[in-house]
Design an enzyme around this catalytic site. Structure first.
Site, PDB file in Angstrom:
ATOM      1  N   ASN A   9      -9.239  22.757 -11.006  1.00 18.57           N
ATOM      2  CA  ASN A   9      -9.833  21.744 -11.911  1.00 18.57           C
ATOM      3  C   ASN A   9      -9.293  22.158 -13.417  1.00 18.57           C
ATOM      4  O   ASN A   9     -10.020  22.938 -14.120  1.00 18.57           O
ATOM      5  CB  ASN A   9     -11.417  22.240 -11.803  1.00 18.57           C
ATOM      6  CG  ASN A   9     -12.360  21.354 -12.788  1.00 18.57           C
ATOM      7  OD1 ASN A   9     -11.806  20.358 -13.497  1.00 18.57           O
ATOM      8  ND2 ASN A   9     -13.613  21.573 -12.699  1.00 18.57           N
ATOM      9  N   LYS A  11     -10.192  20.309 -15.969  1.00 14.82           N
ATOM     10  CA  LYS A  11     -11.237  20.035 -16.981  1.00 14.82           C
ATOM     11  C   LYS A  11     -10.758  19.178 -18.115  1.00 14.82           C
ATOM     12  O   LYS A  11      -9.804  18.368 -17.676  1.00 14.82           O
ATOM     13  CB  LYS A  11     -11.939  21.128 -17.491  1.00 14.82           C
ATOM     14  CG  LYS A  11     -12.478  21.878 -16.408  1.00 14.82           C
ATOM     15  CD  LYS A  11     -13.557  23.068 -16.906  1.00 14.82           C
ATOM     16  CE  LYS A  11     -13.771  23.965 -15.484  1.00 14.82           C
ATOM     17  NZ  LYS A  11     -14.866  24.919 -15.758  1.00 14.82           N
ATOM     18  N   HIS A  94     -20.189  18.464 -10.831  1.00 16.30           N
ATOM     19  CA  HIS A  94     -19.735  19.573 -11.430  1.00 16.30           C
ATOM     20  C   HIS A  94     -20.694  19.963 -12.457  1.00 16.30           C
ATOM     21  O   HIS A  94     -21.259  19.061 -13.066  1.00 16.30           O
ATOM     22  CB  HIS A  94     -18.419  19.518 -12.232  1.00 16.30           C
ATOM     23  CG  HIS A  94     -17.769  20.996 -12.724  1.00 16.30           C
ATOM     24  ND1 HIS A  94     -18.619  21.524 -13.892  1.00 16.30           N
ATOM     25  CD2 HIS A  94     -17.010  21.766 -12.271  1.00 16.30           C
ATOM     26  CE1 HIS A  94     -17.854  22.804 -13.940  1.00 16.30           C
ATOM     27  NE2 HIS A  94     -16.878  23.032 -12.743  1.00 16.30           N
ATOM     28  N   GLU A  96     -20.771  21.221 -15.380  1.00 17.79           N
ATOM     29  CA  GLU A  96     -20.416  20.554 -16.586  1.00 17.79           C
ATOM     30  C   GLU A  96     -21.114  19.166 -16.885  1.00 17.79           C
ATOM     31  O   GLU A  96     -21.726  18.745 -17.864  1.00 17.79           O
ATOM     32  CB  GLU A  96     -19.134  20.750 -17.181  1.00 17.79           C
ATOM     33  CG  GLU A  96     -19.037  22.373 -17.552  1.00 17.79           C
ATOM     34  CD  GLU A  96     -17.505  22.879 -17.032  1.00 17.79           C
ATOM     35  OE1 GLU A  96     -16.619  21.791 -17.159  1.00 17.79           O
ATOM     36  OE2 GLU A  96     -17.288  24.066 -17.153  1.00 17.79           O
ATOM     37  N   GLU A 166     -20.678  27.164  -7.144  1.00 13.67           N
ATOM     38  CA  GLU A 166     -19.968  27.627  -8.427  1.00 13.67           C
ATOM     39  C   GLU A 166     -21.341  28.167  -9.280  1.00 13.67           C
ATOM     40  O   GLU A 166     -21.876  27.459  -9.791  1.00 13.67           O
ATOM     41  CB  GLU A 166     -19.406  26.691  -9.405  1.00 13.67           C
ATOM     42  CG  GLU A 166     -18.161  25.800  -8.503  1.00 13.67           C
ATOM     43  CD  GLU A 166     -17.215  25.365  -9.666  1.00 13.67           C
ATOM     44  OE1 GLU A 166     -15.986  25.888  -9.585  1.00 13.67           O
ATOM     45  OE2 GLU A 166     -17.616  24.317 -10.507  1.00 13.67           O
ATOM     46  N   GLY A 172     -15.999  30.219 -16.303  1.00  8.63           N
ATOM     47  CA  GLY A 172     -15.610  30.470 -17.689  1.00  8.63           C
ATOM     48  C   GLY A 172     -16.140  31.587 -18.499  1.00  8.63           C
ATOM     49  O   GLY A 172     -15.851  32.030 -19.855  1.00  8.63           O
ATOM     50  N   SER A 211     -14.504  31.824 -12.300  1.00 13.20           N
ATOM     51  CA  SER A 211     -13.546  33.012 -12.725  1.00 13.20           C
ATOM     52  C   SER A 211     -12.843  33.469 -11.737  1.00 13.20           C
ATOM     53  O   SER A 211     -12.532  34.683 -11.567  1.00 13.20           O
ATOM     54  CB  SER A 211     -14.374  34.045 -13.459  1.00 13.20           C
ATOM     55  OG  SER A 211     -15.150  33.636 -14.699  1.00 13.20           O
TER      56      SER A 211
END
Ligand code: 13P
Length: 250
Positions: A9, A11, A94, A96, A166, A172, A211
């Site tokens: 991904n 992003k 996702h 985010e 996730e 991250g 991660s």
């Protein structure tokens, strides 16, 4: 036996020229893998990625889509549009997007249905916050997210849905869930799918994300229920991503 599905991904990273270079660098290095390799790239890179992956075993995914086919939705991209430029997969929900763009379980469900209408395979993200984890609510939160995401799908659609577990606190941050922890959460998701849809749950690909890097991929992938990964930062470097794909060859 479920195959491993390893998806990058990107992003909001990488320009068209970077995309072409990346794919040209990666293709020969992953051509013998038994895993499914997917790159979920920004909209502006999709067309270039489609051409660059021609004749390779790398598949292309988008990172979001709208649930309507067309209309007055300024700035949005539909499933039909994605399909028209060679896209096969689409990330939906996702964290985010849930956090910064007001995605809800309801919009996630609509988008998954629209993805199937356009013959796109959804990669549906679920995961708990640190606060929810510390309150002991991980299983309740993630199984509910999965239940709502899959609501109204046929068994065959459920079979073709990829789920990415996730944990938000691991994205991250350099913090990875232990392989045992991630495997247990994924087992809980699989049990939930079994309770609603039956045996089809055994075929559903459930990835881990947060991660993931070359140094921890093997341990994660050798568990009973983790079927690959959705990889953020480590998917931006050919060397690192290739090592994750080839986790069983080193
Ligand atoms: P990182 O691998 O950078 O933690 O990101 C995970 C992720 O959000 C993939 O969708």
């Amino acid at each position: 036996m479920r195959r491993k599905v390893i998806a990058g991904n990107w992003k909001m990273n990488m320009l068209p020229a970077d995309t072409i270079n990346f794919i040209e660098g990666l293709a020969s290095r992953v051509k013998d893998t038994e895993s499914e390799v997917i790159l979920c790239v920004p909209y502006t890179d999709l067309f270039y990625a489609w051409h660059a992956t021609e004749g390779t075993n790398i598949h292309i995914g988008a990172q979001n889509m709208h649930w309507e086919e067309k209309g007055a939705y300024t700035g949005e991209i539909s499933g039909q549009m994605l399909k028209s430029i060679g896209v096969e997969y689409v990330i939906i929900g996702h964290s985010e997007r849930r956090q910064y763009f007001a995605e809800t379980d309801e919009t996630v469900n609509k988008k998954i249905k629209a993805a199937f209408e356009n013959e796109l395979k959804p990669i549906v993200c679920v995961g708990e916050t640190l606060e929810q984890r510390e309150a002991g609510k991980t299983e309740t939160i993630i199984t509910k997210q999965v239940e709502l995401a899959l609501e109204g799908l046929t068994n065959e659609q459920v079979r073709n849905t990829i789920i990415a577990y996730e944990p938000i606190w691991a994205i991250g941050t350099g913090k990875t869930a232990t392989s045992e922890d991630a495997n247990n959460s994924i087992k809980a998701i699989r049990n939930k799918i079994t309770s609603i849809y039956g045996d089809v749950a055994q075929d559903v690909i459930i990835q881990y994300g947060g991660s993931v890097k070359s140094s921890n991929a093997k341990e994660l992938f050798e568990t009973s229920d983790i079927d690959g990964a959705l990889v953020g930062g480590a998917s931006l470097k050919v060397d690192e991503f290739e090592k994750i794909v080839n986790y069983n060859k080193n």
